[in-house]
Write an enzyme that holds these catalytic residues in place. Structure first.
Site, mmCIF file in Angstrom:
data_model
loop_
_atom_site.group_PDB
_atom_site.id
_atom_site.type_symbol
_atom_site.label_atom_id
_atom_site.label_comp_id
_atom_site.label_asym_id
_atom_site.label_seq_id
_atom_site.Cartn_x
_atom_site.Cartn_y
_atom_site.Cartn_z
ATOM 1 N N GLY A 54 -0.764 9.956 10.512
ATOM 2 C CA GLY A 54 -1.867 9.007 10.313
ATOM 3 C C GLY A 54 -2.838 8.903 11.475
ATOM 4 O O GLY A 54 -3.358 9.902 11.974
ATOM 5 N N LEU A 55 -3.085 7.668 11.890
ATOM 6 C CA LEU A 55 -4.079 7.398 12.936
ATOM 7 C C LEU A 55 -3.707 8.051 14.260
ATOM 8 O O LEU A 55 -4.563 8.613 14.956
ATOM 9 C CB LEU A 55 -4.221 5.887 13.124
ATOM 10 C CG LEU A 55 -4.977 5.162 12.017
ATOM 11 C CD1 LEU A 55 -4.719 3.668 12.087
ATOM 12 C CD2 LEU A 55 -6.465 5.440 12.101
ATOM 13 N N SER A 196 -4.576 -5.046 13.782
ATOM 14 C CA SER A 196 -5.002 -4.998 12.379
ATOM 15 C C SER A 196 -5.738 -6.287 12.047
ATOM 16 O O SER A 196 -5.458 -7.335 12.621
ATOM 17 C CB SER A 196 -3.774 -4.868 11.474
ATOM 18 O OG SER A 196 -4.096 -5.224 10.155
ATOM 19 N N TYR A 221 4.494 -8.841 9.461
ATOM 20 C CA TYR A 221 3.567 -7.792 9.906
ATOM 21 C C TYR A 221 2.381 -8.450 10.614
ATOM 22 O O TYR A 221 2.012 -8.059 11.722
ATOM 23 C CB TYR A 221 3.076 -6.950 8.731
ATOM 24 C CG TYR A 221 2.052 -5.908 9.139
ATOM 25 C CD1 TYR A 221 0.692 -6.094 8.896
ATOM 26 C CD2 TYR A 221 2.446 -4.749 9.797
ATOM 27 C CE1 TYR A 221 -0.246 -5.157 9.292
ATOM 28 C CE2 TYR A 221 1.509 -3.801 10.200
ATOM 29 C CZ TYR A 221 0.172 -4.006 9.938
ATOM 30 O OH TYR A 221 -0.767 -3.075 10.341
HETATM 31 N N1 NDP Z 1 -3.259 2.388 7.737
HETATM 32 C C1 NDP Z 1 -3.944 1.251 7.805
HETATM 33 O O1 NDP Z 1 -4.669 0.872 6.877
HETATM 34 C C2 NDP Z 1 -3.851 0.382 9.014
HETATM 35 C C3 NDP Z 1 -3.022 0.719 10.097
HETATM 36 N N2 NDP Z 1 -2.980 -0.112 11.197
HETATM 37 C C4 NDP Z 1 -2.114 0.221 12.341
HETATM 38 O O2 NDP Z 1 -2.310 1.579 12.704
HETATM 39 C C5 NDP Z 1 -1.180 2.041 13.429
HETATM 40 C C6 NDP Z 1 -0.813 3.428 12.968
HETATM 41 O O3 NDP Z 1 -0.313 3.352 11.646
HETATM 42 P P1 NDP Z 1 -0.735 4.428 10.522
HETATM 43 O O4 NDP Z 1 -1.209 5.673 11.177
HETATM 44 O O5 NDP Z 1 -1.601 3.733 9.541
HETATM 45 O O6 NDP Z 1 0.656 4.657 9.783
HETATM 46 P P2 NDP Z 1 1.662 5.905 9.767
HETATM 47 O O7 NDP Z 1 2.889 5.378 9.065
HETATM 48 O O8 NDP Z 1 0.986 7.114 9.245
HETATM 49 O O9 NDP Z 1 2.010 6.159 11.320
HETATM 50 C C7 NDP Z 1 2.820 5.249 11.991
HETATM 51 C C8 NDP Z 1 3.418 5.976 13.183
HETATM 52 O O10 NDP Z 1 4.272 5.055 13.883
HETATM 53 C C9 NDP Z 1 5.521 5.712 14.066
HETATM 54 N N3 NDP Z 1 6.646 4.798 14.190
HETATM 55 C C10 NDP Z 1 7.139 3.938 13.268
HETATM 56 N N4 NDP Z 1 8.246 3.333 13.743
HETATM 57 C C11 NDP Z 1 8.461 3.848 14.986
HETATM 58 C C12 NDP Z 1 9.458 3.650 15.987
HETATM 59 N N5 NDP Z 1 10.488 2.815 15.797
HETATM 60 N N6 NDP Z 1 9.354 4.350 17.143
HETATM 61 C C13 NDP Z 1 8.339 5.225 17.340
HETATM 62 N N7 NDP Z 1 7.357 5.464 16.440
HETATM 63 C C14 NDP Z 1 7.447 4.781 15.274
HETATM 64 C C15 NDP Z 1 5.676 6.583 12.823
HETATM 65 O O11 NDP Z 1 6.693 7.547 13.046
HETATM 66 P P3 NDP Z 1 7.467 8.213 11.772
HETATM 67 O O12 NDP Z 1 6.514 9.241 11.229
HETATM 68 O O13 NDP Z 1 8.709 8.829 12.380
HETATM 69 O O14 NDP Z 1 7.739 7.093 10.811
HETATM 70 C C16 NDP Z 1 4.281 7.169 12.753
HETATM 71 O O15 NDP Z 1 4.125 8.233 13.656
HETATM 72 C C17 NDP Z 1 -0.073 0.985 13.207
HETATM 73 O O16 NDP Z 1 0.073 0.199 14.386
HETATM 74 C C18 NDP Z 1 -0.633 0.107 12.074
HETATM 75 O O17 NDP Z 1 -0.189 -1.247 12.180
HETATM 76 C C19 NDP Z 1 -3.734 -1.268 11.275
HETATM 77 C C20 NDP Z 1 -4.554 -1.609 10.234
HETATM 78 C C21 NDP Z 1 -4.672 -0.823 9.058
HETATM 79 C C1 RET Z 2 -2.625 4.411 1.157
HETATM 80 C C2 RET Z 2 -1.897 3.929 -0.074
HETATM 81 C C3 RET Z 2 -1.163 2.791 -0.061
HETATM 82 C C4 RET Z 2 -0.950 2.006 1.168
HETATM 83 C C5 RET Z 2 -1.829 1.128 1.649
HETATM 84 C C6 RET Z 2 -1.632 0.438 2.922
HETATM 85 C C7 RET Z 2 -0.429 0.664 3.763
HETATM 86 C C8 RET Z 2 -2.532 -0.424 3.372
HETATM 87 C C9 RET Z 2 -2.376 -1.071 4.634
HETATM 88 C C10 RET Z 2 -3.316 -1.913 5.017
HETATM 89 C C11 RET Z 2 -3.303 -2.602 6.273
HETATM 90 C C12 RET Z 2 -2.165 -2.506 7.192
HETATM 91 C C13 RET Z 2 -4.393 -3.307 6.548
HETATM 92 C C14 RET Z 2 -4.548 -3.984 7.776
HETATM 93 O O1 RET Z 2 -5.679 -4.446 8.061
HETATM 94 C C15 RET Z 2 -0.429 2.340 -1.280
HETATM 95 C C16 RET Z 2 -0.859 0.915 -1.596
HETATM 96 C C17 RET Z 2 1.052 2.396 -0.950
HETATM 97 C C18 RET Z 2 -0.709 3.170 -2.527
HETATM 98 C C19 RET Z 2 -1.015 4.570 -2.319
HETATM 99 C C20 RET Z 2 -2.090 4.763 -1.279
#
Ligand code: NDP
Ligand code: RET
Length: 340
Positions: A54-55, A196, A221
């Protein structure tokens, strides 16, 4: 009832298709102006937690392209090595056809990628990781606290913390504190914290930080994301005069693996996928603010601020409560064993 549902579905579908068309017609994620110069990060070491997905993965890719030595702090070595291999391949392919003097470390060239194991759900792992960092790394210019877990079922970390509070806040709290000396010796240096917008729904309940009395996965969360912001503001205050800055951001809503714990009914999955494809940012778009805060000269010396889409944003009063921030800091020190 059936008609209403059909209308709602059609409306969602129409909206999603319109937005999808707009995304194709509209500008794709532009690389940042000014910080897109190859070599900008040459000679700098960046640590990104959760960089295999991801990010974090998108952030690593861009900073690598800018010439940084990128350390991927990941809990699963196989997944991390796979991601690192993909990133190196993408870079060399871009290097063959991309601008600039081509891939490989060196002025103007891309940087290098290093995988190190770090499980933020284990204080033992965090300590071992930091010991290795302090033994092997002469400098640390940027720390990006990116890793996170979202709305998982009630679980505890190895040390007995509620999983989201433990990983998203406490693990990063210990990591940052143990690396502060190296960051200070590498000043001017930067810490970037990924929070977030959902922090707005969080409360720091000092009576039940591990949600043992009751568990609500979305409140936990949000609590962990509010903790990210309070931690940033308190740390910025403690770092005044050290030339180490710390800022926090929200990336918007991004199509990543974060939703892995959300149960989506099989029949609804295609609609969810379409909606997320149309409405959510790509990881590269979502990573722009992390990249900006890690690399842009525009924020040199800026500290303790909250950003979205590479611009400073206002925080709710609860995220600016310095007494709560200080109390959270003190309790976190005890919980992770910095203070007995
Ligand atoms: N996606 C979104 O819409 C949003 C994301 N965020 C924040 O962005 C950040 C990145 O998340 P995102 O890229 O979206 O999600 P992903 O799940 O794609 O990536 C999360 C990463 O965190 C790692 N991780 C989880 N648990 C642990 C742990 N115990 N020790 C070390 N690494 C760990 C995962 O590893 P592994 O692959 O092994 O699980 C993965 O590499 C997070 O802090 C999330 O809260 C904030 C707002 C919105
Ligand atoms: C991508 C995706 C999903 C996940 C959405 C997520 C995880 C949203 C997280 C939002 C956050 C953390 C917002 C913070 O501001 C679903 C619904 C599983 C359905 C399939 C596509």
């Amino acid at each position: 009832m059936a008609v209403a549902t059909a209308v709602a579905l059609l409306a969602a579908l129409g909206g999603a298709l319109w937005l999808a068309a707009r995304r194709f017609v509209g500008p794709r994620a532009q690389r940042l102006h000014g910080s897109g110069d190859a070599g900008l990060m040459h000679g700098k070491t960046v640590l990104i937690t959760g960089a295999n997905s991801g990010l974090g993965r998108a952030t690593a890719a861009e900073l690598l392209r800018l010439g940084a030595r990128v350390i991927m702090g990941c809990r699963d070595r196989a997944r991390a090595e796979e991601a690192a291999g993909q990133l190196r391949r993408e870079l060399s392919q871009a290097g063959e056809s991309g601008p600039g003097p081509g891939p490989g470390p060196g002025p103007g060239g891309a940087g290098e990628l290093v995988v190190k194991e770090l499980d933020l759900a284990s204080l033992r792992s965090v300590r071992a990781f930091c010991q290795e960092m302090l033994q092997e790394e002469p400098r640390l210019d940027v720390l990006i606290n990116n890793a996170g877990i979202f709305q998982c079922p009630y679980m505890k970390t190895e040390d007995g913390f509620e999983m989201q509070f433990g990983v998203n806040h406490l693990g990063h709290f210990l990591l940052t504190n143990l690396l502060l000396g190296l960051l200070k010796n590498s000043a001017p240096s930067r810490i970037v914290v990924v929070s977030s917008k959902l922090y707005k729904y969080g409360e720091i309940n000092f009576e039940d930080l591990n949600s043992e009395q009751s568990y609500n996965k979305s409140s936990c969360y949000s609590r962990s994301k509010l903790a990210n912001i309070l931690f940033t503001r308190e740390l910025a205050r403690r770092l005044e005069g050290t030339n180490v800055t710390v800022n926090v951001l929200h990336p918007g809503i991004v199509r990543t693996n974060l939703g892995r714990h959300i149960h989506v009914p099989l029949l609804a999955k295609p609609l969810f996928d379409l909606v997320s494809w149309a409405f959510f940012k790509t990881p590269l778009e979502g990573a722009q603010t992390s990249i900006y805060l890690a690399s842009s000269p525009e924020v040199e010396g800026v500290s303790g601020r909250y950003f979205g889409d590479c611009k400073e944003e206002e925080l709710l009063p609860k995220a600016m409560d310095d007494s709560v921030a200080r109390k959270l800091w003190d309790i976190s020190e005890v919980m992770v064993g910095i203070l007995k």
